[in-house]
Write a protein that holds these residues in place. Structure first.
Motif, PDB file in Angstrom:
ATOM      1  N   PHE A 108       0.811  -1.217   0.000  1.00  0.00           N
ATOM      2  CA  PHE A 108       0.000   0.000   0.000  1.00  0.00           C
ATOM      3  C   PHE A 108       0.847   1.272   0.000  1.00  0.00           C
ATOM      4  N   ILE A 109       2.155   1.127  -0.098  1.00  0.00           N
ATOM      5  CA  ILE A 109       3.037   2.294  -0.164  1.00  0.00           C
ATOM      6  C   ILE A 109       3.135   2.705  -1.630  1.00  0.00           C
ATOM      7  N   THR A 110       2.433   3.745  -1.988  1.00  0.00           N
ATOM      8  CA  THR A 110       2.336   4.126  -3.398  1.00  0.00           C
ATOM      9  C   THR A 110       3.570   4.851  -3.918  1.00  0.00           C
ATOM     10  N   ASP A 111       4.402   5.416  -3.041  1.00  0.00           N
ATOM     11  CA  ASP A 111       5.600   6.131  -3.486  1.00  0.00           C
ATOM     12  C   ASP A 111       6.804   5.220  -3.650  1.00  0.00           C
ATOM     13  N   LEU A 112       6.682   3.959  -3.282  1.00  0.00           N
ATOM     14  CA  LEU A 112       7.814   3.031  -3.337  1.00  0.00           C
ATOM     15  C   LEU A 112       8.200   2.760  -4.790  1.00  0.00           C
ATOM     16  N   GLU A 113       9.407   3.199  -5.168  1.00  0.00           N
ATOM     17  CA  GLU A 113       9.891   3.044  -6.546  1.00  0.00           C
ATOM     18  C   GLU A 113      10.958   1.974  -6.673  1.00  0.00           C
ATOM     19  N   VAL A 114      11.754   1.796  -5.612  1.00  0.00           N
ATOM     20  CA  VAL A 114      12.846   0.836  -5.632  1.00  0.00           C
ATOM     21  C   VAL A 114      12.696  -0.084  -4.433  1.00  0.00           C
ATOM     22  N   LEU A 115      12.678  -1.381  -4.699  1.00  0.00           N
ATOM     23  CA  LEU A 115      12.569  -2.378  -3.635  1.00  0.00           C
ATOM     24  C   LEU A 115      13.559  -3.488  -3.928  1.00  0.00           C
ATOM     25  N   ASN A 116      14.346  -3.851  -2.915  1.00  0.00           N
ATOM     26  CA  ASN A 116      15.260  -4.970  -3.076  1.00  0.00           C
ATOM     27  C   ASN A 116      15.139  -5.865  -1.849  1.00  0.00           C
ATOM     28  N   LEU A 117      14.544  -7.023  -2.049  1.00  0.00           N
ATOM     29  CA  LEU A 117      14.394  -8.025  -0.992  1.00  0.00           C
ATOM     30  C   LEU A 117      15.182  -9.287  -1.338  1.00  0.00           C
ATOM     31  N   SER A 118      16.080  -9.189  -2.300  1.00  0.00           N
ATOM     32  CA  SER A 118      16.804 -10.363  -2.786  1.00  0.00           C
ATOM     33  C   SER A 118      17.733 -10.949  -1.723  1.00  0.00           C
ATOM     34  N   GLN A 119      18.070 -12.213  -1.931  1.00  0.00           N
ATOM     35  CA  GLN A 119      19.017 -12.944  -1.090  1.00  0.00           C
ATOM     36  C   GLN A 119      18.608 -12.977   0.381  1.00  0.00           C
ATOM     37  N   ASN A 120      17.388 -13.431   0.616  1.00  0.00           N
ATOM     38  CA  ASN A 120      16.872 -13.668   1.956  1.00  0.00           C
ATOM     39  C   ASN A 120      16.271 -15.069   1.971  1.00  0.00           C
ATOM     40  N   HIS A 121      15.406 -15.346   2.913  1.00  0.00           N
ATOM     41  CA  HIS A 121      14.741 -16.652   2.996  1.00  0.00           C
ATOM     42  C   HIS A 121      13.226 -16.444   3.058  1.00  0.00           C
ATOM     43  N   LEU A 122      12.730 -15.546   2.222  1.00  0.00           N
ATOM     44  CA  LEU A 122      11.309 -15.214   2.225  1.00  0.00           C
ATOM     45  C   LEU A 122      10.501 -16.287   1.513  1.00  0.00           C
ATOM     46  N   VAL A 123       9.253 -16.444   1.945  1.00  0.00           N
ATOM     47  CA  VAL A 123       8.364 -17.461   1.379  1.00  0.00           C
ATOM     48  C   VAL A 123       6.998 -16.847   1.091  1.00  0.00           C
ATOM     49  N   GLY A 124       6.206 -17.583   0.336  1.00  0.00           N
ATOM     50  CA  GLY A 124       4.832 -17.169   0.077  1.00  0.00           C
ATOM     51  C   GLY A 124       4.693 -16.297  -1.155  1.00  0.00           C
ATOM     52  N   PRO A 125       3.475 -15.783  -1.376  1.00  0.00           N
ATOM     53  CA  PRO A 125       3.208 -14.997  -2.577  1.00  0.00           C
ATOM     54  C   PRO A 125       3.736 -13.567  -2.469  1.00  0.00           C
ATOM     55  N   ILE A 126       4.214 -13.053  -3.587  1.00  0.00           N
ATOM     56  CA  ILE A 126       4.601 -11.647  -3.681  1.00  0.00           C
ATOM     57  C   ILE A 126       3.309 -10.842  -3.804  1.00  0.00           C
ATOM     58  N   PRO A 127       3.140  -9.798  -3.002  1.00  0.00           N
ATOM     59  CA  PRO A 127       1.918  -8.985  -3.156  1.00  0.00           C
ATOM     60  C   PRO A 127       1.778  -8.522  -4.606  1.00  0.00           C
ATOM     61  N   ASP A 128       0.572  -8.587  -5.141  1.00  0.00           N
ATOM     62  CA  ASP A 128       0.398  -8.240  -6.559  1.00  0.00           C
ATOM     63  C   ASP A 128      -0.410  -6.955  -6.734  1.00  0.00           C
ATOM     64  N   ARG A 129      -0.186  -6.002  -5.861  1.00  0.00           N
ATOM     65  CA  ARG A 129      -0.896  -4.734  -5.951  1.00  0.00           C
ATOM     66  C   ARG A 129       0.069  -3.596  -6.255  1.00  0.00           C
ATOM     67  N   THR A 130      -0.502  -2.490  -6.551  1.00  0.00           N
ATOM     68  CA  THR A 130       0.142  -1.183  -6.718  1.00  0.00           C
ATOM     69  C   THR A 130       1.572  -1.274  -7.246  1.00  0.00           C
ATOM     70  N   GLN A 131       2.497  -0.732  -6.484  1.00  0.00           N
ATOM     71  CA  GLN A 131       3.878  -0.607  -6.925  1.00  0.00           C
ATOM     72  C   GLN A 131       4.577  -1.939  -7.150  1.00  0.00           C
ATOM     73  N   PHE A 132       4.147  -2.993  -6.491  1.00  0.00           N
ATOM     74  CA  PHE A 132       4.833  -4.276  -6.634  1.00  0.00           C
ATOM     75  C   PHE A 132       4.836  -4.760  -8.078  1.00  0.00           C
ATOM     76  N   LYS A 133       3.859  -4.346  -8.843  1.00  0.00           N
ATOM     77  CA  LYS A 133       3.812  -4.751 -10.247  1.00  0.00           C
ATOM     78  C   LYS A 133       4.867  -4.052 -11.104  1.00  0.00           C
ATOM     79  N   THR A 134       5.508  -3.027 -10.561  1.00  0.00           N
ATOM     80  CA  THR A 134       6.521  -2.296 -11.319  1.00  0.00           C
ATOM     81  C   THR A 134       7.937  -2.798 -11.049  1.00  0.00           C
ATOM     82  N   PHE A 135       8.119  -3.666 -10.068  1.00  0.00           N
ATOM     83  CA  PHE A 135       9.447  -4.128  -9.705  1.00  0.00           C
ATOM     84  C   PHE A 135       9.910  -5.265 -10.603  1.00  0.00           C
ATOM     85  N   GLU A 136      11.214  -5.359 -10.781  1.00  0.00           N
ATOM     86  CA  GLU A 136      11.813  -6.430 -11.573  1.00  0.00           C
ATOM     87  C   GLU A 136      11.903  -7.703 -10.733  1.00  0.00           C
ATOM     88  N   ALA A 137      12.010  -8.826 -11.386  1.00  0.00           N
ATOM     89  CA  ALA A 137      12.167 -10.109 -10.689  1.00  0.00           C
ATOM     90  C   ALA A 137      13.438 -10.125  -9.847  1.00  0.00           C
TER      91      ALA A 137
END
Length: 160
Positions: A108-137
């Motif tokens: 729900f953070i609409t100003d988020l332009e850059v997100l890097n969560l790589s190289q962790n141990h995260l599980v589950g679905p990636i949120p598919d709303r708002t800004q998340f659709k603009t991020f690269e794999a």
């Protein structure tokens, strides 16, 4: 501050803004910011030896625009309070040992332009709303338990 004008005409409001000039070193590059407002807040705590959980109090840093906690040893879940950072434009939590799901509150953070969560141990679905659709794999690579619109579908993967 008010700027008085002739009678019968609306008053104009002036906003005095202070600007500063700084150079920020990020990942070996020096990035000049010749004119930034005092409202622009960068918190870079990357490449330290922080471990454990991300403190819940991070979610109270209302004016943070850039938050970098990458290359530490953070090893708990991401707090839902990160979703309170409504002005944040760049969030880097890469190269830690974070577990669990990506909090839906981040979506729900609409100003988020850059997100890097790589190289962790995260599980589950990636949120598919708002800004998340603009991020690269690449924002999510190295998290073998993640699935969703940028990665294989969730029903074909089981979380570790």
């Amino acid at each position: 501050m008010k700027n008085g004008v002739k009678k019968g005409i609306e008053l104009e409001y002036l906003r005095i803004i202070k600007f500063y000039s700084i150079i920020v070193a990020v990942k070996g590059l020096e990035l000049p910011f010749p004119k930034i407002s005092v409202d622009y807040t960068i918190v870079d705590l990357s490449s330290n030896i922080f471990e454990g959980e991300i403190p819940y109090v991070i979610g109270r840093l209302n004016s943070v625009i850039v938050l970098n906690l990458s290359h530490n040893k953070l090893n708990d879940r991401m707090p839902k309070a990160l979703g309170n950072l409504l002005k944040i434009e760049s969030l880097d939590l890469s190269c830690n040992h974070l577990i669990g799901e990506i909090p839906q509150s981040l979506a729900f953070i609409t100003d988020l332009e850059v997100l890097n969560l790589s190289q962790n141990h995260l599980v589950g679905p990636i949120p598919d709303r708002t800004q998340f659709k603009t991020f690269e794999a690449t924002s999510f690579e190295g998290n073998l338990g993640l699935c969703g619109f940028l990665l294989p579908k969730c029903e074909h993967r089981s979380a570790p």
